[in-house]
Enzyme design. Structure first.
Site, mmCIF file in Angstrom:
data_model
loop_
_atom_site.group_PDB
_atom_site.id
_atom_site.type_symbol
_atom_site.label_atom_id
_atom_site.label_comp_id
_atom_site.label_asym_id
_atom_site.label_seq_id
_atom_site.Cartn_x
_atom_site.Cartn_y
_atom_site.Cartn_z
ATOM 1 N N ASP A 141 -1.517 7.311 6.028
ATOM 2 C CA ASP A 141 -2.642 6.299 5.660
ATOM 3 C C ASP A 141 -2.662 5.544 6.879
ATOM 4 O O ASP A 141 -2.174 4.625 7.274
ATOM 5 C CB ASP A 141 -2.053 5.423 4.408
ATOM 6 C CG ASP A 141 -3.138 4.607 4.076
ATOM 7 O OD1 ASP A 141 -4.019 4.276 4.666
ATOM 8 O OD2 ASP A 141 -2.729 3.605 2.931
ATOM 9 N N TRP B 181 0.812 -1.316 -0.055
ATOM 10 C CA TRP B 181 0.012 0.066 0.029
ATOM 11 C C TRP B 181 0.881 1.226 -0.065
ATOM 12 O O TRP B 181 0.840 2.072 -0.588
ATOM 13 C CB TRP B 181 -0.959 0.024 1.252
ATOM 14 C CG TRP B 181 -2.158 -0.944 1.129
ATOM 15 C CD1 TRP B 181 -2.107 -2.035 2.189
ATOM 16 C CD2 TRP B 181 -3.099 -1.110 0.109
ATOM 17 N NE1 TRP B 181 -3.373 -2.669 1.652
ATOM 18 C CE2 TRP B 181 -3.952 -2.390 0.341
ATOM 19 C CE3 TRP B 181 -3.103 -0.569 -1.193
ATOM 20 C CZ2 TRP B 181 -4.710 -2.825 -0.346
ATOM 21 C CZ3 TRP B 181 -4.402 -1.016 -1.933
ATOM 22 C CH2 TRP B 181 -5.142 -2.218 -1.658
ATOM 23 N N LYS C 221 -12.037 -0.991 6.876
ATOM 24 C CA LYS C 221 -11.345 -1.396 8.084
ATOM 25 C C LYS C 221 -11.894 -1.655 9.302
ATOM 26 O O LYS C 221 -11.759 -2.327 10.177
ATOM 27 C CB LYS C 221 -10.079 -1.451 7.621
ATOM 28 C CG LYS C 221 -9.346 -1.473 6.340
ATOM 29 C CD LYS C 221 -8.729 -2.488 5.778
ATOM 30 C CE LYS C 221 -8.768 -2.529 4.213
ATOM 31 N NZ LYS C 221 -7.882 -1.671 3.894
HETATM 32 C C1 LIG Z 1 -6.937 -1.470 2.257
HETATM 33 C C2 LIG Z 1 -5.892 -0.383 2.229
HETATM 34 C C3 LIG Z 1 -5.724 0.662 1.151
HETATM 35 C C4 LIG Z 1 -6.678 0.456 0.074
HETATM 36 O O1 LIG Z 1 -7.955 1.170 0.410
HETATM 37 P P1 LIG Z 1 -8.965 1.327 -0.820
HETATM 38 O O2 LIG Z 1 -10.234 2.008 -0.043
HETATM 39 O O3 LIG Z 1 -9.626 -0.193 -1.352
HETATM 40 O O4 LIG Z 1 -8.567 2.062 -1.928
HETATM 41 C C5 LIG Z 1 -4.816 1.434 1.467
HETATM 42 N N1 LIG Z 1 -4.004 1.420 2.409
HETATM 43 C C6 LIG Z 1 -4.252 0.336 3.437
HETATM 44 C C7 LIG Z 1 -3.119 0.499 4.651
HETATM 45 C C8 LIG Z 1 -5.048 -0.486 3.452
HETATM 46 O O5 LIG Z 1 -5.336 -1.332 4.269
#
Ligand SMILES: *Cc1c(COP(=O)(O)O)cnc(C)c1O
Length: 357
Positions: free
Chosen positions: A167, A100, A191
């Protein structure tokens, strides 16, 4: 229906209470006689939900003055380039702690130079790099606080000499966060704070408007700030579920209490992984995530992987297959995952050990 224990990595388990109240609202939103999926986002009842949702964010994370909270579409992946478009003039620094993080850096390269200040790719992202230097001449430093695929986590709020961007897709609201240490925090809701379809952005307003490039209307955070996340149609249903999820979190006692429970759940499972001779954890101990717990069969027991997977399924475990780049198993124990589910998984691992003797 048989009892299941949902360890999916995202979308994932949500509080039962949030699901039930959403089902009610789907039939009849706010006593309007119209269902949630059919209302106009310009009705007063909806504006109240938007305000309350922002209020939950501000209260739970103790977000200081000067920060705006946005609810957008497009997922965290869209933020990979929005962050860079809004903040990157010449150079940005990235900590590469997983795919990511790598994807975020890739999008930033469309807008300028990217310096990777540290990477743990050499050992399949099983640890958090340390001892790196954050370049003072970069516009911002980007980190991924929880690495969903590998089960590593940056568990404290670091000091950065330049704007810190995080993030926090997979550990937001799992613990109290010192928001003032960050210029921008973003993530997909699916999540830990809701279903797929809504993305959160917390941004200190004074870092915006400093890039030289022209920004498309939808990419410019100032558009969404000016219109309180309603410049275009917001993801109404997803935001509603997030509202209900945060309401549950507040009633439970907020982030300190949530953090205590999350630590307890993670400890239960890590203790069993460390005790049980059949299993071994894949992440460096000091960097272990409290959200995603990754483990494999230990040396000499590799051939039991399929058997354990089948047995775990029999015990009602859902979503424990590890990501293909790590293999083995991953139990995602997000906020809404009950401690009973973790105890059931531990019991399942213990029973599997007995049966293997
Ligand atoms: C799942 C995830 C993403 C991607 O998220 P989307 O909403 O599917 O674009 C990005 N960063 C992390 C740390 C993630 O766990």
């Amino acid at each position: 229906m048989k009892t299941t224990h949902n360890f999916n990595a995202g979308p994932c388990v949500l509080p039962k209470q949030a699901i039930e109240s959403t089902i009610d609202a789907m039939r009849n939103f706010d006593n309007t006689g119209v269902g949630l999926l059919e209302i106009s986002h310009r009705t007063p009842g909806w504006e109240r939900i938007m305000k309350e949702t922002e209020g939950f964010w501000r209260e739970l994370l103790d977000i200081p003055e000067g920060y705006k909270v946005l609810f957008l579409g497009g997922g965290a992946s869209t933020q990979f380039f929005c962050v860079a478009a809004n903040l990157l003039n010449k150079k940005a620094a990235y900590l590469q702690t997983g795919v990511w993080a790598k994807k975020a850096a890739k999008e930033a390269r469309y807008y300028g130079e990217v310096e990777i200040v540290g990477s743990s790719e050499d050992r399949n992202y099983s640890y958090i790099p340390k001892g790196y230097t954050i370049p003072k001449d970069a516009d911002y430093f980007h980190i991924t606080t929880n690495n969903t695929i590998y089960g590593t986590e940056i568990k404290t709020d670091m000091d950065s000499p330049i704007t810190l961007v995080a993030d926090m897709s997979s550990d937001i609201m799992s613990r109290p966060v010192d928001v003032k240490k960050y210029g921008l925090i973003y993530g997909g809701a699916q999540k830990n704070v809701g279903p797929a379809g809504v993305t959160f952005v917390i941004v200190r307003e004074d870092i915006l408007g400093k890039v030289e490039r022209k920004l498309q209307t939808m990419v410019d955070y100032r558009t969404h700030i000016a219109e309180s996340s309603m410049f275009n149609t917001p993801p109404v249903a997803s935001i509603f579920v997030m509202h209900e999820t945060l309401k549950w979190l507040k009633e439970l006692g907020g982030l300190k209490e949530m953090h205590r429970i999350n630590n307890e759940k993670a400890q239960l499972l890590y203790n069993e992984i460390d005790r049980n001779p059949l299993f071994v954890g894949t992440a460096e101990k000091e960097d272990r995530s409290i959200m995603n717990i990754c483990f494999v069969m230990s040396e000499g027991h590799k051939e039991k992987e399929a058997d354990f997977m089948a047995y775990a399924k029999e015990c009602g475990m859902v979503g424990i297959k590890g990501h293909r780049s790590v293999g083995g198993f991953r139990a995602s124990v997000y906020n809404a995952c009950p401690v009973e589910s973790v105890k059931a998984l531990v019991a399942c691992m213990q029973e599997f050990e007995r049966r293997s003797k």
